[in-house]
Design an enzyme around this catalytic site. Sequence first.
Site, mmCIF file in Angstrom:
data_model
loop_
_atom_site.group_PDB
_atom_site.id
_atom_site.type_symbol
_atom_site.label_atom_id
_atom_site.label_comp_id
_atom_site.label_asym_id
_atom_site.label_seq_id
_atom_site.Cartn_x
_atom_site.Cartn_y
_atom_site.Cartn_z
ATOM 1 N N LYS A 125 8.045 -3.091 10.089
ATOM 2 C CA LYS A 125 8.494 -3.969 9.005
ATOM 3 C C LYS A 125 8.021 -5.406 9.221
ATOM 4 C CE LYS A 125 11.230 -0.588 7.367
ATOM 5 N NZ LYS A 125 11.041 0.444 8.402
ATOM 6 N N LYS A 160 16.869 -3.213 3.907
ATOM 7 C CA LYS A 160 16.539 -2.098 4.794
ATOM 8 C C LYS A 160 16.575 -2.526 6.252
ATOM 9 C CE LYS A 160 11.623 -2.679 3.595
ATOM 10 N NZ LYS A 160 10.450 -1.988 3.027
ATOM 11 N N ARG A 210 0.512 4.882 0.237
ATOM 12 C CA ARG A 210 0.157 4.878 1.650
ATOM 13 C C ARG A 210 -1.368 4.853 1.762
ATOM 14 N NH1 ARG A 210 2.191 6.497 6.455
ATOM 15 N NH2 ARG A 210 3.754 4.939 5.880
ATOM 16 N N ARG A 225 3.521 7.891 -3.117
ATOM 17 C CA ARG A 225 4.792 8.608 -2.929
ATOM 18 C C ARG A 225 5.737 8.145 -4.032
ATOM 19 N NH1 ARG A 225 5.025 6.400 2.966
ATOM 20 N NH2 ARG A 225 4.292 4.665 1.691
ATOM 21 N N ARG A 233 13.690 5.432 -3.694
ATOM 22 C CA ARG A 233 12.797 5.535 -2.551
ATOM 23 C C ARG A 233 11.705 6.562 -2.820
ATOM 24 N NH1 ARG A 233 17.104 7.161 1.862
ATOM 25 N NH2 ARG A 233 17.617 8.546 0.114
ATOM 26 N N ASP A 273 1.403 0.268 3.483
ATOM 27 C CA ASP A 273 2.182 0.631 2.303
ATOM 28 C C ASP A 273 2.114 -0.486 1.270
ATOM 29 O OD1 ASP A 273 2.830 2.938 3.599
ATOM 30 O OD2 ASP A 273 4.892 2.372 4.078
ATOM 31 N N GLU A 281 4.956 -2.670 4.035
ATOM 32 C CA GLU A 281 5.061 -2.323 5.444
ATOM 33 C C GLU A 281 3.673 -2.082 6.007
ATOM 34 O OE1 GLU A 281 7.679 0.891 6.434
ATOM 35 O OE2 GLU A 281 9.330 0.130 5.216
ATOM 36 N N ASN A 283 2.431 0.264 8.995
ATOM 37 C CA ASN A 283 2.890 1.295 9.921
ATOM 38 C C ASN A 283 1.819 1.567 10.966
ATOM 39 O OD1 ASN A 283 5.486 2.533 8.487
ATOM 40 N ND2 ASN A 283 3.979 2.044 6.915
#
Length: 314
Positions: A125, A160, A210, A225, A233, A273, A281, A283
């Site tokens: 994050k 979050k 993604r 997604r 979400r 993301d 984000e 990752n």
Amino acid sequence: MHLLFVADPIASFKTHKDTTYTMMREATRRGHAITVCEPRHLRWQSGQQVMAQVRDIALTGDEKAWFTESAPRDAALADFDAVLMRKDPPFDAEFIYATHLLEQAEREGARVINKPAALRNHPEKLAVMEFPRFVGPTLVTRSPDDVKRFHAEHGDIVLKPLDGMGGMGIFRVGPDGLNLGSITETLNHHGATTFMVQKFLPEITAGDKRIILIDGEPAPFVLARIPQGSEVRGNLAAGGKGVAQPITEADRATARAIGAVLAPRGLLLIGLDIIGTKVTEINVTSPTGFREILDQTGCDVPGMFVDAVERAGR
């Protein structure tokens, strides 16, 4: 090559969607040997190299009973051609300790992917803070007053935890502010824990994209997604629908700009993301999405990744 995967228990893999499995399958197809362990199997003792209790595995081609394994044995991490750190979040103290052990293994000659110091320095994050021009309105705090001010400014927000994964612990609070205080207390543990707040991006209805970056270069397809039903979400673990689609030129430019900074630090694999045009984000621990993109488009992301591992191992 002989590859060591440091991962969650492989018996728990869902092979129909697991990215680490696709890496192993492609590596096996090329004739590379596969060995596995979990972070809890790493150890160091003064006067010795970093060791692990490992198991050699062979893939069967059956995605249900998908591997056979040897008896456990001790091995030095430096004896492998590459060590792939694929432990899922949470990004907790045990994860940090594992990166220190892996960093010591690097000093002994091991080649670790992604680089342990880079894993430690780029929590999922918080890594976005380095790239504010690509990020929507975002707040990192543990203060309820900060959250109230942020909500008053932006009206519709998402809160979050910093150590979650798969959409775990994500809340949306609309303009009415309903339950904002209670949600803040839940996430900050009454002032003890820092968390993240972001302006809600309505473009989420088109998917949380993604983008896979391999050695700084984005794959030609992304995995959007898409939230289902009343869910906000898009995470696949939260019931989102994964739809592979060609990367846009705008997203490609954003990904390359970020990859140009992060890849030289030893982040060979990144899962970026993006919602709309905003990065949410970065990752780096165990990015996923390979299987869905491969199955839906034929784009060989696992092959691209193993190509990069082979180059790094030379």
